[in-house]
Design a protein around this motif. Structure first.
Motif, PDB file in Angstrom:
ATOM      1  N   GLY A  63       0.818  -1.204   0.000  1.00  0.00           N
ATOM      2  CA  GLY A  63       0.000   0.000   0.000  1.00  0.00           C
ATOM      3  C   GLY A  63       0.848   1.248   0.000  1.00  0.00           C
ATOM      4  O   GLY A  63       2.064   1.186  -0.206  1.00  0.00           O
ATOM      5  N   LEU A  64       0.182   2.374   0.249  1.00  0.00           N
ATOM      6  CA  LEU A  64       0.843   3.674   0.297  1.00  0.00           C
ATOM      7  C   LEU A  64       0.905   4.133   1.754  1.00  0.00           C
ATOM      8  O   LEU A  64      -0.133   4.208   2.427  1.00  0.00           O
ATOM      9  CB  LEU A  64       0.063   4.682  -0.540  1.00  0.00           C
ATOM     10  CG  LEU A  64       0.489   6.149  -0.444  1.00  0.00           C
ATOM     11  CD1 LEU A  64       1.915   6.318  -0.964  1.00  0.00           C
ATOM     12  CD2 LEU A  64      -0.481   7.036  -1.213  1.00  0.00           C
ATOM     13  N   VAL A  65       2.104   4.418   2.228  1.00  0.00           N
ATOM     14  CA  VAL A  65       2.284   4.897   3.596  1.00  0.00           C
ATOM     15  C   VAL A  65       3.244   6.075   3.593  1.00  0.00           C
ATOM     16  O   VAL A  65       4.009   6.265   2.640  1.00  0.00           O
ATOM     17  CB  VAL A  65       2.828   3.797   4.532  1.00  0.00           C
ATOM     18  CG1 VAL A  65       1.838   2.650   4.653  1.00  0.00           C
ATOM     19  CG2 VAL A  65       4.178   3.297   4.071  1.00  0.00           C
ATOM     20  N   HIS A  66       3.219   6.827   4.674  1.00  0.00           N
ATOM     21  CA  HIS A  66       4.161   7.925   4.841  1.00  0.00           C
ATOM     22  C   HIS A  66       5.463   7.396   5.448  1.00  0.00           C
ATOM     23  O   HIS A  66       5.493   6.315   6.048  1.00  0.00           O
ATOM     24  CB  HIS A  66       3.584   8.995   5.751  1.00  0.00           C
ATOM     25  CG  HIS A  66       2.413   9.709   5.154  1.00  0.00           C
ATOM     26  ND1 HIS A  66       2.509  10.485   4.018  1.00  0.00           N
ATOM     27  CD2 HIS A  66       1.114   9.760   5.534  1.00  0.00           C
ATOM     28  CE1 HIS A  66       1.328  10.991   3.724  1.00  0.00           C
ATOM     29  NE2 HIS A  66       0.448  10.548   4.624  1.00  0.00           N
ATOM     30  N   THR A  67       6.501   8.158   5.320  1.00  0.00           N
ATOM     31  CA  THR A  67       7.774   7.829   5.957  1.00  0.00           C
ATOM     32  C   THR A  67       7.558   7.584   7.448  1.00  0.00           C
ATOM     33  O   THR A  67       6.849   8.341   8.110  1.00  0.00           O
ATOM     34  CB  THR A  67       8.775   8.975   5.770  1.00  0.00           C
ATOM     35  OG1 THR A  67       9.030   9.137   4.364  1.00  0.00           O
ATOM     36  CG2 THR A  67      10.087   8.680   6.474  1.00  0.00           C
ATOM     37  N   GLY A  68       8.138   6.485   7.937  1.00  0.00           N
ATOM     38  CA  GLY A  68       7.977   6.117   9.328  1.00  0.00           C
ATOM     39  C   GLY A  68       6.825   5.167   9.588  1.00  0.00           C
ATOM     40  O   GLY A  68       6.679   4.649  10.698  1.00  0.00           O
ATOM     41  N   GLY A  69       6.009   4.936   8.593  1.00  0.00           N
ATOM     42  CA  GLY A  69       4.861   4.051   8.740  1.00  0.00           C
ATOM     43  C   GLY A  69       5.231   2.579   8.703  1.00  0.00           C
ATOM     44  O   GLY A  69       6.401   2.217   8.551  1.00  0.00           O
ATOM     45  N   SER A  70       4.219   1.730   8.841  1.00  0.00           N
ATOM     46  CA  SER A  70       4.417   0.280   8.877  1.00  0.00           C
ATOM     47  C   SER A  70       3.451  -0.418   7.936  1.00  0.00           C
ATOM     48  O   SER A  70       2.348   0.067   7.671  1.00  0.00           O
ATOM     49  CB  SER A  70       4.186  -0.242  10.302  1.00  0.00           C
ATOM     50  OG  SER A  70       5.117   0.290  11.204  1.00  0.00           O
ATOM     51  N   LEU A  71       3.882  -1.559   7.461  1.00  0.00           N
ATOM     52  CA  LEU A  71       3.041  -2.456   6.662  1.00  0.00           C
ATOM     53  C   LEU A  71       3.420  -3.888   7.000  1.00  0.00           C
ATOM     54  O   LEU A  71       4.568  -4.166   7.369  1.00  0.00           O
ATOM     55  CB  LEU A  71       3.248  -2.234   5.160  1.00  0.00           C
ATOM     56  CG  LEU A  71       2.622  -0.995   4.513  1.00  0.00           C
ATOM     57  CD1 LEU A  71       3.116  -0.853   3.082  1.00  0.00           C
ATOM     58  CD2 LEU A  71       1.115  -1.051   4.552  1.00  0.00           C
TER      59      LEU A  71
ATOM     60  N   ASP B 145      21.337  -5.436   4.665  1.00  0.00           N
ATOM     61  CA  ASP B 145      21.775  -4.386   5.590  1.00  0.00           C
ATOM     62  C   ASP B 145      20.823  -3.195   5.592  1.00  0.00           C
ATOM     63  O   ASP B 145      20.611  -2.561   6.625  1.00  0.00           O
ATOM     64  CB  ASP B 145      23.182  -3.912   5.217  1.00  0.00           C
ATOM     65  CG  ASP B 145      24.252  -4.936   5.568  1.00  0.00           C
ATOM     66  OD1 ASP B 145      25.367  -4.811   5.038  1.00  0.00           O
ATOM     67  OD2 ASP B 145      23.968  -5.850   6.358  1.00  0.00           O
ATOM     68  N   SER B 146      20.230  -2.921   4.459  1.00  0.00           N
ATOM     69  CA  SER B 146      19.372  -1.734   4.324  1.00  0.00           C
ATOM     70  C   SER B 146      18.074  -1.847   5.128  1.00  0.00           C
ATOM     71  O   SER B 146      17.426  -0.829   5.394  1.00  0.00           O
ATOM     72  CB  SER B 146      19.037  -1.491   2.853  1.00  0.00           C
ATOM     73  OG  SER B 146      18.390  -2.629   2.298  1.00  0.00           O
ATOM     74  N   VAL B 147      17.676  -3.062   5.521  1.00  0.00           N
ATOM     75  CA  VAL B 147      16.410  -3.223   6.247  1.00  0.00           C
ATOM     76  C   VAL B 147      16.612  -3.790   7.651  1.00  0.00           C
ATOM     77  O   VAL B 147      15.643  -3.899   8.411  1.00  0.00           O
ATOM     78  CB  VAL B 147      15.429  -4.122   5.460  1.00  0.00           C
ATOM     79  CG1 VAL B 147      15.250  -3.600   4.046  1.00  0.00           C
ATOM     80  CG2 VAL B 147      15.879  -5.568   5.460  1.00  0.00           C
ATOM     81  N   LYS B 148      17.833  -4.138   7.984  1.00  0.00           N
ATOM     82  CA  LYS B 148      18.105  -4.760   9.281  1.00  0.00           C
ATOM     83  C   LYS B 148      17.654  -3.841  10.409  1.00  0.00           C
ATOM     84  O   LYS B 148      17.925  -2.640  10.402  1.00  0.00           O
ATOM     85  CB  LYS B 148      19.606  -5.046   9.375  1.00  0.00           C
ATOM     86  CG  LYS B 148      19.975  -6.171  10.304  1.00  0.00           C
ATOM     87  CD  LYS B 148      21.456  -6.541  10.129  1.00  0.00           C
ATOM     88  CE  LYS B 148      21.725  -7.234   8.811  1.00  0.00           C
ATOM     89  NZ  LYS B 148      23.137  -7.668   8.677  1.00  0.00           N
ATOM     90  N   GLY B 149      16.944  -4.408  11.371  1.00  0.00           N
ATOM     91  CA  GLY B 149      16.449  -3.635  12.499  1.00  0.00           C
ATOM     92  C   GLY B 149      15.096  -2.987  12.254  1.00  0.00           C
ATOM     93  O   GLY B 149      14.458  -2.488  13.186  1.00  0.00           O
ATOM     94  N   ARG B 150      14.638  -2.992  11.004  1.00  0.00           N
ATOM     95  CA  ARG B 150      13.333  -2.397  10.665  1.00  0.00           C
ATOM     96  C   ARG B 150      12.329  -3.442  10.183  1.00  0.00           C
ATOM     97  O   ARG B 150      11.125  -3.296  10.412  1.00  0.00           O
ATOM     98  CB  ARG B 150      13.497  -1.333   9.581  1.00  0.00           C
ATOM     99  CG  ARG B 150      14.428  -0.191   9.971  1.00  0.00           C
ATOM    100  CD  ARG B 150      14.410   0.929   8.930  1.00  0.00           C
ATOM    101  NE  ARG B 150      14.900   0.491   7.623  1.00  0.00           N
ATOM    102  CZ  ARG B 150      14.196   0.539   6.506  1.00  0.00           C
ATOM    103  NH1 ARG B 150      12.964   0.999   6.521  1.00  0.00           N
ATOM    104  NH2 ARG B 150      14.736   0.143   5.359  1.00  0.00           N
ATOM    105  N   PHE B 151      12.809  -4.459   9.488  1.00  0.00           N
ATOM    106  CA  PHE B 151      11.935  -5.494   8.917  1.00  0.00           C
ATOM    107  C   PHE B 151      12.106  -6.799   9.695  1.00  0.00           C
ATOM    108  O   PHE B 151      13.188  -7.113  10.172  1.00  0.00           O
ATOM    109  CB  PHE B 151      12.294  -5.756   7.456  1.00  0.00           C
ATOM    110  CG  PHE B 151      11.953  -4.645   6.499  1.00  0.00           C
ATOM    111  CD1 PHE B 151      11.580  -3.382   6.931  1.00  0.00           C
ATOM    112  CD2 PHE B 151      12.040  -4.870   5.128  1.00  0.00           C
ATOM    113  CE1 PHE B 151      11.279  -2.379   6.033  1.00  0.00           C
ATOM    114  CE2 PHE B 151      11.736  -3.878   4.217  1.00  0.00           C
ATOM    115  CZ  PHE B 151      11.363  -2.626   4.668  1.00  0.00           C
ATOM    116  N   THR B 152      11.015  -7.570   9.769  1.00  0.00           N
ATOM    117  CA  THR B 152      11.056  -8.887  10.403  1.00  0.00           C
ATOM    118  C   THR B 152      10.320  -9.895   9.526  1.00  0.00           C
ATOM    119  O   THR B 152       9.154  -9.680   9.180  1.00  0.00           O
ATOM    120  CB  THR B 152      10.403  -8.864  11.790  1.00  0.00           C
ATOM    121  OG1 THR B 152      11.055  -7.889  12.614  1.00  0.00           O
ATOM    122  CG2 THR B 152      10.515 -10.226  12.454  1.00  0.00           C
TER     123      THR B 152
END
Length: 116
Positions: A9-17, A61-68
């Motif tokens: 979907g479309l989210v703003h910076t800092g959002g989650s999906l 590395d670009s998503v580590k700590g943000r994605f699971t």
């Protein structure tokens, strides 16, 4: 073999999906799985991977700590929780087998757009 991705979907910076991928046509519980993404004009890249039983995962590395990444073998599904999204995460996201277990067929993917 079939993959059906959803949840983009479309989210703003800092959002989650939370993305989901339903797999069929192979013995899901025997395969490591991965999420990949492809941004406009760029090559498809690996985002995250998970072992067949779910005990081992790895991340770009670009998503580590943000994605699971996670999976539910009973539902033949793999998931990607994405937090603190950035504009550079904008891409079409796909699931497929992990590494050498990757299949030749791909799903339609799910579009993720992060606005700044």
């Amino acid at each position: 073999v079939q993959f059906v991705e959803s949840g983009g979907g479309l989210v703003h910076t800092g959002g989650s999906l939370r993305l989901s991928c339903a797999a069929s046509g192979f013995t899901f519980s025997s395969y490591g799985m991965s999420w990949y993404r492809q941004a406009p004009g760029k090559e498809r890249e690996l985002v995250a991977g998970i072992s067949s039983a779910g005990g081992i995962s790895n991340y770009a590395d670009s998503v580590k700590g943000r994605f699971t990444i996670s999976r539910d073998n009973a539902k033949k599904s793999v998931y990607l929780q994405m937090n603190n999204l950035k504009p550079e995460d904008t891409a079409v996201y796909y699931c497929n087998g992990r590494g050498s277990s990757r299949f030749s067929s791909w799903g339609q993917g799910t579009q993720v757009t992060v606005s700044s």
